[in-house]
Design an enzyme around this catalytic site. Structure first.
Site, PDB file in Angstrom:
ATOM      1  N   ASN A 195       0.797  -1.223   0.000  1.00 19.62           N
ATOM      2  CA  ASN A 195       0.000   0.000   0.000  1.00 19.62           C
ATOM      3  C   ASN A 195       0.833   1.279   0.000  1.00 19.62           C
ATOM      4  O   ASN A 195       0.437   2.297  -0.542  1.00 19.62           O
ATOM      5  CB  ASN A 195      -0.978   0.003   1.181  1.00 19.62           C
ATOM      6  CG  ASN A 195      -0.272  -0.029   2.516  1.00 19.62           C
ATOM      7  OD1 ASN A 195       0.742  -0.702   2.685  1.00 19.62           O
ATOM      8  ND2 ASN A 195      -0.798   0.696   3.487  1.00 19.62           N
ATOM      9  N   LYS A 234      12.353  -7.863   1.278  1.00 23.72           N
ATOM     10  CA  LYS A 234      11.378  -8.517   0.410  1.00 23.72           C
ATOM     11  C   LYS A 234      10.219  -7.556   0.200  1.00 23.72           C
ATOM     12  O   LYS A 234       9.354  -7.391   1.057  1.00 23.72           O
ATOM     13  CB  LYS A 234      10.842  -9.820   1.018  1.00 23.72           C
ATOM     14  CG  LYS A 234       9.992 -10.610   0.004  1.00 23.72           C
ATOM     15  CD  LYS A 234       9.157 -11.684   0.669  1.00 23.72           C
ATOM     16  CE  LYS A 234       7.786 -11.186   1.070  1.00 23.72           C
ATOM     17  NZ  LYS A 234       6.920 -10.817  -0.097  1.00 23.72           N
ATOM     18  N   SER A 289       4.857  -8.612  -3.421  1.00 26.96           N
ATOM     19  CA  SER A 289       4.845  -9.179  -4.774  1.00 26.96           C
ATOM     20  C   SER A 289       3.988  -8.381  -5.745  1.00 26.96           C
ATOM     21  O   SER A 289       4.162  -8.488  -6.962  1.00 26.96           O
ATOM     22  CB  SER A 289       4.344 -10.620  -4.725  1.00 26.96           C
ATOM     23  OG  SER A 289       5.205 -11.437  -3.954  1.00 26.96           O
ATOM     24  N   GLY A 349       2.135  -4.993   7.860  1.00 25.15           N
ATOM     25  CA  GLY A 349       1.087  -5.753   7.196  1.00 25.15           C
ATOM     26  C   GLY A 349      -0.076  -6.014   8.121  1.00 25.15           C
ATOM     27  O   GLY A 349      -0.324  -5.260   9.070  1.00 25.15           O
ATOM     28  N   SER A 350      -0.782  -7.088   7.894  1.00 28.34           N
ATOM     29  CA  SER A 350      -1.981  -7.395   8.671  1.00 28.34           C
ATOM     30  C   SER A 350      -1.631  -7.924  10.055  1.00 28.34           C
ATOM     31  O   SER A 350      -0.547  -8.471  10.277  1.00 28.34           O
ATOM     32  CB  SER A 350      -2.828  -8.444   7.935  1.00 28.34           C
ATOM     33  OG  SER A 350      -2.182  -9.708   7.959  1.00 28.34           O
ATOM     34  N   GLU A 408       4.250  -3.137  12.398  1.00 23.32           N
ATOM     35  CA  GLU A 408       3.147  -2.187  12.274  1.00 23.32           C
ATOM     36  C   GLU A 408       2.013  -2.916  11.570  1.00 23.32           C
ATOM     37  O   GLU A 408       2.155  -3.345  10.423  1.00 23.32           O
ATOM     38  CB  GLU A 408       3.523  -0.930  11.491  1.00 23.32           C
ATOM     39  CG  GLU A 408       2.451   0.138  11.681  1.00 23.32           C
ATOM     40  CD  GLU A 408       2.376   1.155  10.582  1.00 23.32           C
ATOM     41  OE1 GLU A 408       1.637   0.919   9.606  1.00 23.32           O
ATOM     42  OE2 GLU A 408       3.050   2.184  10.696  1.00 23.32           O
ATOM     43  N   LEU A 409       0.880  -3.032  12.271  1.00 24.34           N
ATOM     44  CA  LEU A 409      -0.177  -3.926  11.810  1.00 24.34           C
ATOM     45  C   LEU A 409      -1.458  -3.144  11.520  1.00 24.34           C
ATOM     46  O   LEU A 409      -1.412  -1.990  11.139  1.00 24.34           O
ATOM     47  CB  LEU A 409      -0.377  -5.029  12.856  1.00 24.34           C
ATOM     48  CG  LEU A 409       0.924  -5.770  13.241  1.00 24.34           C
ATOM     49  CD1 LEU A 409       0.665  -6.772  14.346  1.00 24.34           C
ATOM     50  CD2 LEU A 409       1.552  -6.426  12.025  1.00 24.34           C
ATOM     51  N   CYS A 462      -2.760   1.905   6.908  1.00 24.72           N
ATOM     52  CA  CYS A 462      -3.057   1.419   8.254  1.00 24.72           C
ATOM     53  C   CYS A 462      -3.585   2.510   9.173  1.00 24.72           C
ATOM     54  O   CYS A 462      -4.324   2.220  10.105  1.00 24.72           O
ATOM     55  CB  CYS A 462      -1.797   0.787   8.856  1.00 24.72           C
ATOM     56  SG  CYS A 462      -1.210  -0.668   7.971  1.00 24.72           S
ATOM     57  N   GLU A 474     -11.301  -4.174  10.382  1.00 31.67           N
ATOM     58  CA  GLU A 474     -10.660  -3.231   9.469  1.00 31.67           C
ATOM     59  C   GLU A 474     -11.127  -3.514   8.043  1.00 31.67           C
ATOM     60  O   GLU A 474     -11.106  -4.643   7.578  1.00 31.67           O
ATOM     61  CB  GLU A 474      -9.140  -3.371   9.559  1.00 31.67           C
ATOM     62  CG  GLU A 474      -8.382  -2.402   8.667  1.00 31.67           C
ATOM     63  CD  GLU A 474      -6.879  -2.589   8.775  1.00 31.67           C
ATOM     64  OE1 GLU A 474      -6.146  -1.595   8.661  1.00 31.67           O
ATOM     65  OE2 GLU A 474      -6.437  -3.746   8.966  1.00 31.67           O
TER      66      GLU A 474
END
Length: 516
Positions: free
Chosen positions: A158, A181, A184, A232-233, A254-255, A288, A386
């Site tokens: 994002n 990484k 993708s 991410g999530s 950070e979620l 987020c 969310e």
């Protein structure tokens, strides 16, 4: 828009060569704006990840010995290069993520700000600090900040430029190497950032890039890194934490967030409505810290609702690479389905759509209108889950106590916003269970203030990025003490009994001295 006219094949080839890959396998990415193919991205194997870490470990030892001034200069050069290449970076961000040009620029600006910040603060942040010794005058103690080693960064789609680079810059500044990484779905813009990093003077082996699914490549990184940085999530972050804990390796996460905004009585309603638009619909709500819950005092509810809906209806959406649209696309069909499901479920449970509420395939495959709901009940999925899309719900409240309780509802605690008189908002802020609280702003005030730490409470994460804290997470504090004249346990010519009495007298005397 043709992808080839924006990103030539030769340019894609030069970027993808930065990925460490020997598999011969690729994955094709598409642009959310039109659904057109963008690039065939090489996939890395576990052996490629192993080689990346082996190479980075050798390079890190040299990099850690590089003078702090040289590391700072590299970050300043990166700052200049990022701004010099703004147009290309914006094109790549838009093509890969689908966001509008204005929202893409937020990433470019944030990366430049981060590079400049750590370049200018590095010497102060990593220099040894002096601490009090056990025996005043005889024991001197300094604390060194020793780099962790090789940091593994798993970045999201994002914010594909700044989240791929900005988390790694303090790691580099502190003397670490990085294995990255990128997600993708949006790897090219991360690779363009890495290319600029190398042009700025960071040795190639110090920052390695691998590519592939998180279940394979991400896991391989977690199994080898000396520190893990993941964005991410919450569900995936929990898995990352468990895997890192098995190796006793530290991490920052950070979620997710279900971020609230409170509109106080006495707030400037038009300003609050404008702030809510930005806070809820930047990057199509796919960030987020995006606002998803709006709590508005009874005394200004109708006035705010009407002003907010009017502004939302004026948002222009489209697939343009120019600056003539306010909001872009969602990233994928899966995101469209999530938003659609949340809207339909809320309506089925009694909510009303005030504006929006429709996918827009006429604009592109993954477009969805900015949507405002009223009357969302606890039975609705979007009440506590969310959405991560252009969906926000309006709620009334009667007292500030009620507003605070509502804002603190649920499991998340990433970001919050308060619009109203500053003095009152400041008093309320410490009661909000969120890592950042913005007053008369949605999220940009804290996100853009790179000297301030940013991160989540509760299920929204662990650790902090940005600021002094964002660099120190990548170091191990090492205490070094020098003992002079007498040993701490006392001189050999004094008995243990006498020494304990003397120490008792000394400790009592120290108790009466003023605090340092």
């Amino acid at each position: 828009m043709s992808v080839a006219s924006v990103i030539p094949a030769s340019r894609i080839d030069s970027l993808t060569r930065l990925i460490r890959s020997t598999t011969g396998e690729t994955r094709t990415t598409i642009t959310p704006l039109t659904g057109e193919d963008v690039a065939r991205i090489p996939l890395s194997s576990i052996d490629d990840v192993e080689t990346a870490f082996d190479t980075a470990r050798v390079a890190q030892e040299r990099w850690a010995r590089t003078p702090v001034s040289s590391r700072s200069q590299a970050l300043l050069r990166l700052h200049d290069l990022v701004l010099e290449h703004t147009d290309e970076l914006l094109d790549l961000i838009q093509v890969e993520s689908g966001k509008s040009r204005a929202h893409a620029f937020d990433e470019v600006a944030h990366l430049a700000l981060t590079a400049r910040y750590y370049a200018r603060r590095l010497r102060r942040q990593v220099r040894p600090s002096r601490r009090n010794g056990v025996l005043p005058g005889l024991t001197s103690v300094h604390v060194n900040q020793v780099p962790k080693g090789v940091v593994g960064i798993i970045s999201p789609w994002n914010y594909p430029l700044t989240m791929a680079l900005s988390d790694g810059l303090p790691a580099l500044a502190a003397g670490n190497a990085v294995v990255l990484k990128p997600d993708s779905q949006s790897p090219l813009i991360a690779l363009a950032g890495v290319e600029l990093l190398r042009r700025a003077g960071v040795p190639a082996d110090v920052w390695q890039v691998v590519s592939g699914p998180g279940s394979v490549v991400g896991t391989a990184i977690i199994e080898r890194a000396d520190y893990i940085c993941f964005t991410g999530s919450t569900a995936t972050g929990t898995t990352v934490a468990k895997q890192a804990a098995e190796r006793l390796v530290n991490y920052s996460l950070e979620l997710g967030g279900k971020n609230p905004m409170i509109v106080l009585p006495g707030a400037d309603v038009e300003r609050a409505a404008a702030g809510a638009v930005t806070g809820a619909f930047s990057s199509a709500g796919q960030l987020c810290v995006s606002i998803e819950r709006l709590y508005v005092h009874d005394s200004v509810y109708e006035q705010f609702r009407d002003a907010f809906v009017r502004r939302v209806q004026a948002i222009s959406i489209g697939a343009s690479l120019d600056s003539d649209t306010d909001m872009g696309s969602l990233i994928s069909q899966a995101q469209v389905e999530t938003v659609t499901k949340h809207v339909d479920d809320a309506v089925a449970n009694g909510a009303t759509v005030l504006t929006g509420g429709r996918a827009r395939p006429d604009l592109g495959p993954f477009f969805y209108e900015p949507t405002v709901l009223e009357g969302v009940t606890e039975a609705a999925e979007c009440f506590a889950e969310e959405t991560f899309g252009p969906l926000v719900s309006l709620y009334r409240y009667g007292t500030v106590e009620e507003a605070v309780a509502l804002a603190n509802g649920g499991d998340y605690g990433l970001n919050a916003s308060i619009f109203g008189p500053v003095a009152e908002a400041r008093r309320i802020a410490p009661r909000i269970k969120a890592g950042t609280v913005n007053i008369n702003e949605g999220f940009s005030a804290t996100f853009g203030s790179v000297d301030a730490p940013m991160g989540g409470m509760r299920s929204s994460g662990v650790g902090r990025r940005q600021g002094h804290e964002g660099l120190l997470r990548y170091t191990e504090p090492q205490s070094v003490a020098v003992q002079r004249a007498l040993p701490v346990g006392g001189p050999s010519f004094v008995s243990a009994k006498l020494y304990s009495r003397l120490m008792t007298v000394g400790l009592k005397a120290l108790r009466r001295t003023p605090r340092a």
